[in-house]
Structure formats: C-alpha cells, structure tokens
Design a protein around this motif. Structure first.
Motif, PDB file in Angstrom:
ATOM      1  N   VAL B  43      32.315  55.024 -28.432  1.00 17.59           N
ATOM      2  CA  VAL B  43      33.441  54.724 -27.523  1.00 17.59           C
ATOM      3  C   VAL B  43      34.854  54.218 -28.628  1.00 17.59           C
ATOM      4  CG1 VAL B  43      34.928  53.208 -25.916  1.00 17.59           C
ATOM      5  CG2 VAL B  43      32.552  54.064 -25.354  1.00 17.59           C
ATOM      6  N   LEU B  44      34.245  53.298 -29.501  1.00 12.39           N
ATOM      7  CA  LEU B  44      35.082  52.668 -30.512  1.00 12.39           C
ATOM      8  C   LEU B  44      35.878  53.806 -31.323  1.00 12.39           C
ATOM      9  CD1 LEU B  44      33.514  49.604 -31.160  1.00 12.39           C
ATOM     10  CD2 LEU B  44      35.378  49.756 -30.179  1.00 12.39           C
ATOM     11  N   ARG B  45      34.925  54.911 -31.896  1.00 13.95           N
ATOM     12  CA  ARG B  45      35.173  55.726 -32.544  1.00 13.95           C
ATOM     13  C   ARG B  45      36.229  56.705 -31.687  1.00 13.95           C
ATOM     14  NH1 ARG B  45      31.385  60.909 -32.166  1.00 13.95           N
ATOM     15  NH2 ARG B  45      32.512  60.764 -29.958  1.00 13.95           N
ATOM     16  N   ASP B  46      35.980  57.194 -30.451  1.00 14.75           N
ATOM     17  CA  ASP B  46      37.188  57.802 -29.835  1.00 14.75           C
ATOM     18  C   ASP B  46      38.380  57.035 -29.629  1.00 14.75           C
ATOM     19  OD1 ASP B  46      35.581  60.050 -29.995  1.00 14.75           O
ATOM     20  OD2 ASP B  46      35.365  60.127 -27.697  1.00 14.75           O
ATOM     21  N   VAL B  47      38.366  56.011 -29.190  1.00 11.06           N
ATOM     22  CA  VAL B  47      39.533  55.130 -28.995  1.00 11.06           C
ATOM     23  C   VAL B  47      40.485  55.060 -30.389  1.00 11.06           C
ATOM     24  CG1 VAL B  47      40.692  53.095 -28.526  1.00 11.06           C
ATOM     25  CG2 VAL B  47      38.763  53.762 -27.112  1.00 11.06           C
ATOM     26  N   GLY B  48      39.651  54.737 -31.571  1.00 12.30           N
ATOM     27  CA  GLY B  48      40.191  54.671 -32.589  1.00 12.30           C
ATOM     28  C   GLY B  48      41.057  56.040 -33.177  1.00 12.30           C
ATOM     29  N   ASN B  49      40.320  57.213 -32.686  1.00  6.25           N
ATOM     30  CA  ASN B  49      40.844  58.524 -32.899  1.00  6.25           C
ATOM     31  C   ASN B  49      41.988  58.959 -31.984  1.00  6.25           C
ATOM     32  OD1 ASN B  49      39.512  59.121 -35.160  1.00  6.25           O
ATOM     33  ND2 ASN B  49      37.638  59.542 -34.009  1.00  6.25           N
ATOM     34  N   GLY B  50      42.530  57.978 -31.135  1.00  5.91           N
ATOM     35  CA  GLY B  50      43.319  58.336 -30.336  1.00  5.91           C
ATOM     36  C   GLY B  50      43.314  58.789 -28.904  1.00  5.91           C
ATOM     37  N   ILE B  51      41.846  58.863 -28.340  1.00  5.70           N
ATOM     38  CA  ILE B  51      41.672  59.176 -27.138  1.00  5.70           C
ATOM     39  C   ILE B  51      41.860  57.933 -26.410  1.00  5.70           C
ATOM     40  CG2 ILE B  51      40.004  59.941 -25.779  1.00  5.70           C
ATOM     41  CD1 ILE B  51      38.912  61.615 -27.866  1.00  5.70           C
ATOM     42  N   ARG B  52      42.741  57.514 -25.575  1.00  2.35           N
ATOM     43  CA  ARG B  52      43.011  56.149 -24.977  1.00  2.35           C
ATOM     44  C   ARG B  52      43.034  56.213 -23.456  1.00  2.35           C
ATOM     45  NH1 ARG B  52      47.369  56.262 -29.172  1.00  2.35           N
ATOM     46  NH2 ARG B  52      46.357  55.521 -30.829  1.00  2.35           N
ATOM     47  N   ARG B  53      42.909  57.372 -22.665  1.00  3.36           N
ATOM     48  CA  ARG B  53      42.739  57.300 -21.485  1.00  3.36           C
ATOM     49  C   ARG B  53      41.309  57.639 -20.857  1.00  3.36           C
ATOM     50  NH1 ARG B  53      47.115  61.148 -21.838  1.00  3.36           N
ATOM     51  NH2 ARG B  53      46.364  61.661 -19.628  1.00  3.36           N
ATOM     52  N   PHE B  54      40.933  56.656 -19.719  1.00  9.01           N
ATOM     53  CA  PHE B  54      39.627  56.732 -19.065  1.00  9.01           C
ATOM     54  C   PHE B  54      39.001  58.072 -18.754  1.00  9.01           C
ATOM     55  CE2 PHE B  54      36.336  56.664 -15.989  1.00  9.01           C
ATOM     56  CZ  PHE B  54      35.941  55.385 -16.146  1.00  9.01           C
ATOM     57  N   ASP B  55      39.602  58.940 -18.202  1.00  8.70           N
ATOM     58  CA  ASP B  55      39.162  60.312 -18.153  1.00  8.70           C
ATOM     59  C   ASP B  55      38.960  61.420 -19.395  1.00  8.70           C
ATOM     60  OD1 ASP B  55      39.009  59.457 -15.461  1.00  8.70           O
ATOM     61  OD2 ASP B  55      39.887  61.210 -14.791  1.00  8.70           O
ATOM     62  N   ASP B  56      39.949  61.074 -20.300  1.00 11.88           N
ATOM     63  CA  ASP B  56      39.744  61.772 -21.487  1.00 11.88           C
ATOM     64  C   ASP B  56      38.531  61.228 -22.273  1.00 11.88           C
ATOM     65  OD1 ASP B  56      41.944  63.021 -20.851  1.00 11.88           O
ATOM     66  OD2 ASP B  56      43.271  61.853 -21.996  1.00 11.88           O
ATOM     67  N   LEU B  57      38.286  59.844 -22.338  1.00  6.93           N
ATOM     68  CA  LEU B  57      37.231  59.247 -22.942  1.00  6.93           C
ATOM     69  C   LEU B  57      35.859  59.694 -22.255  1.00  6.93           C
ATOM     70  CD1 LEU B  57      38.331  55.880 -23.427  1.00  6.93           C
ATOM     71  CD2 LEU B  57      37.591  57.328 -25.266  1.00  6.93           C
ATOM     72  N   ALA B  58      35.782  59.764 -20.995  1.00  7.28           N
ATOM     73  CA  ALA B  58      34.702  60.313 -20.116  1.00  7.28           C
ATOM     74  C   ALA B  58      34.220  61.615 -20.603  1.00  7.28           C
ATOM     75  CB  ALA B  58      34.914  59.983 -18.707  1.00  7.28           C
ATOM     76  N   HIS B  60      35.281  63.396 -22.997  1.00  4.33           N
ATOM     77  CA  HIS B  60      35.024  63.908 -24.414  1.00  4.33           C
ATOM     78  C   HIS B  60      33.585  63.099 -24.834  1.00  4.33           C
ATOM     79  CE1 HIS B  60      35.340  63.635 -29.053  1.00  4.33           C
ATOM     80  NE2 HIS B  60      35.617  64.617 -28.847  1.00  4.33           N
ATOM     81  N   LEU B  61      33.477  62.229 -24.264  1.00  5.19           N
ATOM     82  CA  LEU B  61      32.012  61.628 -24.633  1.00  5.19           C
ATOM     83  C   LEU B  61      30.830  62.134 -23.861  1.00  5.19           C
ATOM     84  CD1 LEU B  61      33.200  57.829 -24.936  1.00  5.19           C
ATOM     85  CD2 LEU B  61      32.434  59.163 -26.881  1.00  5.19           C
ATOM     86  N   GLY B  62      30.914  62.538 -22.867  1.00  6.38           N
ATOM     87  CA  GLY B  62      30.017  62.981 -21.797  1.00  6.38           C
ATOM     88  C   GLY B  62      29.328  61.624 -21.254  1.00  6.38           C
ATOM     89  N   ILE B  63      29.832  60.683 -21.056  1.00  2.87           N
ATOM     90  CA  ILE B  63      29.250  59.260 -20.613  1.00  2.87           C
ATOM     91  C   ILE B  63      29.380  59.267 -19.095  1.00  2.87           C
ATOM     92  CG2 ILE B  63      31.337  58.328 -21.067  1.00  2.87           C
ATOM     93  CD1 ILE B  63      29.818  55.733 -21.702  1.00  2.87           C
ATOM     94  N   ALA B  64      28.549  58.875 -18.518  1.00  6.76           N
ATOM     95  CA  ALA B  64      28.606  58.395 -17.135  1.00  6.76           C
ATOM     96  C   ALA B  64      29.690  57.612 -16.956  1.00  6.76           C
ATOM     97  CB  ALA B  64      27.255  58.204 -16.275  1.00  6.76           C
ATOM     98  N   LEU B  68      30.764  54.080 -18.473  1.00  3.46           N
ATOM     99  CA  LEU B  68      31.944  53.855 -19.406  1.00  3.46           C
ATOM    100  C   LEU B  68      33.050  52.533 -18.887  1.00  3.46           C
ATOM    101  CD1 LEU B  68      34.240  54.817 -21.504  1.00  3.46           C
ATOM    102  CD2 LEU B  68      35.059  56.437 -20.018  1.00  3.46           C
ATOM    103  N   THR B  69      32.980  52.470 -17.453  1.00  4.31           N
ATOM    104  CA  THR B  69      33.692  51.299 -17.019  1.00  4.31           C
ATOM    105  C   THR B  69      33.134  50.017 -17.543  1.00  4.31           C
ATOM    106  OG1 THR B  69      34.071  52.492 -14.792  1.00  4.31           O
ATOM    107  CG2 THR B  69      33.814  49.992 -14.855  1.00  4.31           C
ATOM    108  N   ARG B  70      31.766  50.177 -17.718  1.00  3.64           N
ATOM    109  CA  ARG B  70      31.087  48.788 -18.076  1.00  3.64           C
ATOM    110  C   ARG B  70      31.347  48.675 -19.734  1.00  3.64           C
ATOM    111  NH1 ARG B  70      25.976  49.927 -15.062  1.00  3.64           N
ATOM    112  NH2 ARG B  70      25.171  50.606 -16.884  1.00  3.64           N
TER     113      ARG B  70
END
Lengths: 170, 170
Positions: B43-58, B60-64, B68-70
């Motif tokens: 998560v930190l990697r992705d945020v650091g790379n400029g992915i900043r919104r919930f759905d984008d993170l979800a 891109h990561l393939g996380i439930a 992700l909320t937690r």
DNA sequence: CAGTATCCCAAGCGATACTG
DNA sequence: CAGTATCGCTTGGGATACTG
C-alpha cells in the motif's frame, strides 16, 4: 497540505511509471512473498546476530517450535540460511544455522527497519541497539545515493521507471 | 550468553550484543509490528508512486476492499499516511492519500526490498522497475556507510551494540 | 538438544452486498 | 467513487507431547 484542488499532475506525481505495471511483478512484492511474514525477518536478525541453534532461537524469539521449524526449513530451502553440522569432540552431531551470502545481503533491509524504528518508535532513552561497523567500530546507517553521487537524504523524491523486466498490465 | 559451549565462535560471532537483549524491544521488531503485515508495504509503495484513491489502490493491488479500508485507517492513524479531501469543481468531495513525512522516511525500506529482489528474484530480463533520483534522473541505490566514511558493501559485517534504550533480558 | 507430529484456535483475508 | 458491513473460510500461529 491545504485545499488541493488538483489531485493529479505536478512533478510530485511520479507514479505514472509503476502504477502502470503489475503489482506482483514488482521486486518489493516478490521479496515480501519470500520473507514478509511475521517471523522471518526476526529469525534472520537473530541468526545474523550469532544465535545459531534451534533452542536458542526458539527461546530468544518466543516463537512456537513448530513454526520455527517451518521457517528454518523454508529459509534453508530458499538458501538464505545455511545449515551445517558440527561435532563437539565425541558428542552427537549438532546443527547450526548461518546466513548464506544471499542472506547476508538482506542486512540492509534489517538496518532500514532498525533505523526507522529508532527514529520513530524508540522511547526518550534512545535506540535499543546500535549497529557498528565490525572493522572500525563506527556507527552504520542506511543511505540512499544516486549514481550521480548525490545523497538523497531522509525523505527522498524518487521517480520509478519501468525496467527491462517490467510486464505491462492488461 | 552464559551457557554456551561455543562450537564455532571466532570473530564471526558478533552476536553477543543483541542476543542478550529483549527480542521485542528491538526497533526491527517494533517497526515490523507496525508495518510488517502482508499488505502494508505494498500500500505504501503504491501511494508513494502516486496511486492515491481508494478504488485505484484496490484494483491495482488486488486487495479485498474491506482489508484496504482497515490498512488505510491504520496507516492514517499511525500518521504514515495523510488523508486529505479535495473537491473537483462542483462535484462531491473526494479523498486522497499521501505519504506523510514519516511515511516518506520508509522509502529506504522499500528500496532495500526492491534492491534485493532485483538481484535475487528477477528474471534474466532484469529488474521490473528502476528507481531514479527525481532531481537528476540517475539511478538510486541503498548503501550502508559508517560514520568513518567507509562503504560497507553488499554483505556487511556488523557488530550490534546495546543502545541507551536497551532493556536487559531476565 | 533438535527437532517432528498433532491438535486447536484466532487473526486475517476474500467475496459479496449495501450506503452516502 | 469511496467506502462500511457481514460472513465464511483458510492460513498460520500456539501449546503440548513425542522421538532420535
């Protein structure tokens, strides 16, 4: 950070690079898959610190014995640890674990964790342990440097670019 | 380390230091307790790379999503991420996540993982991504240096000493 | 001492459905 | 879009007992 009406764009958005690539292909993800569980890094820490026998590891870590068995087997299998037998005079054969060369290359990861924890999670007394250069005794720290010779400091600004092994996402 | 029959010893045994101290007081253990789970570093990697919104993170990561909320809540709580609202013209308010200063200081950890993975887990094509200095474009690497100015290289030899915040074991 | 073998339990994850 | 709520389940961890 006040009222950013501009979520995207700007030189700050260095993300386009990695974001476009597969999350699991990433070397961070791969390494995490190998050593990113609850105990592995602590096992490596202890072995690196000279705790080499099963029972010593078990009692110092406070880990369940069967779990330790699994970890040691997995790490030996991945060739991060080397298991060697030794014999004390006439006694029965014993085993000890040591970091393999690849395992020793994980030390920067451990030191990066340690450095961050020292700065952000240590009490007022200071850091619980100090890493020193075995050769000269001076303290060691993790530094980020670029090939142009710059020191990137504490809060580096990076730009991640796709590498030769990158895999585009569908 | 009292009852040690000392099979190997020698100068390699740099372990006396840490071994004598509490496993959980260690900054590695403390940091691991905070960010050492299966998803947080990614998560930190992705945020650091400029992915900043919930759905984008979800996606891109393939996380439930609930997980992700937690994670986001925990990281915001620990002040590794900052959550800020922004508004696009008349539209409804949105949120984005960014690394806090303390979060940005985790970058060396991420790069240490990345470096190791690049060297040991990448295919023959090479590393999937390349970290470059945003200012000059040159590649960045993690280095261990001591205060005496030595570069410790790939497989450093350390001697861990108890620090001021150390707690003896019973 | 250095593990292996069992058994049990809980945390944590994933899938899905729902809300403002 | 950005989450919250629920639920079932799997993965791993803990405790304990056993073996060479």
């Amino acid at each position: 950070m006040s009222s950013v009406t501009r979520p995207a764009a700007g030189p700050a958005d260095t993300g386009a690079g990695l974001a476009a690539y597969d999350s699991e292909t990433c070397s961070i993800a791969r390494t995490l898959a190998l050593i990113g569980d609850r105990w592995t890094l602590l096992v490596l820490r202890d072995v690196g610190n000279g705790i080499r026998r099963f029972d010593d590891l078990a009692s110092h870590l406070g880990i369940a014995r069967n779990v330790l068995t699994r970890r040691l087997a997995a790490l030996t299998d991945a060739e991060l640890l080397q298991r060697s037998a030794y014999q004390v005079s006439g006694a029965r054969e014993r085993h000890e674990y040591r970091l393999s060369p690849a395992g020793r290359e994980l030390v920067p990861i451990l030191l990066a964790f340690m450095g961050w924890g020292d700065r952000h999670l240590a009490g007022p007394e200071g850091p619980p342990a100090l890493p020193a250069h075995a050769d000269c005794g001076a303290l060691v720290r993790v530094a980020l440097t670029c090939e142009a010779g710059h020191d990137l400091g504490d809060r580096p600004r990076l730009h991640i670019r796709p590498g030769p092994g990158s895999r585009r996402r569908d």
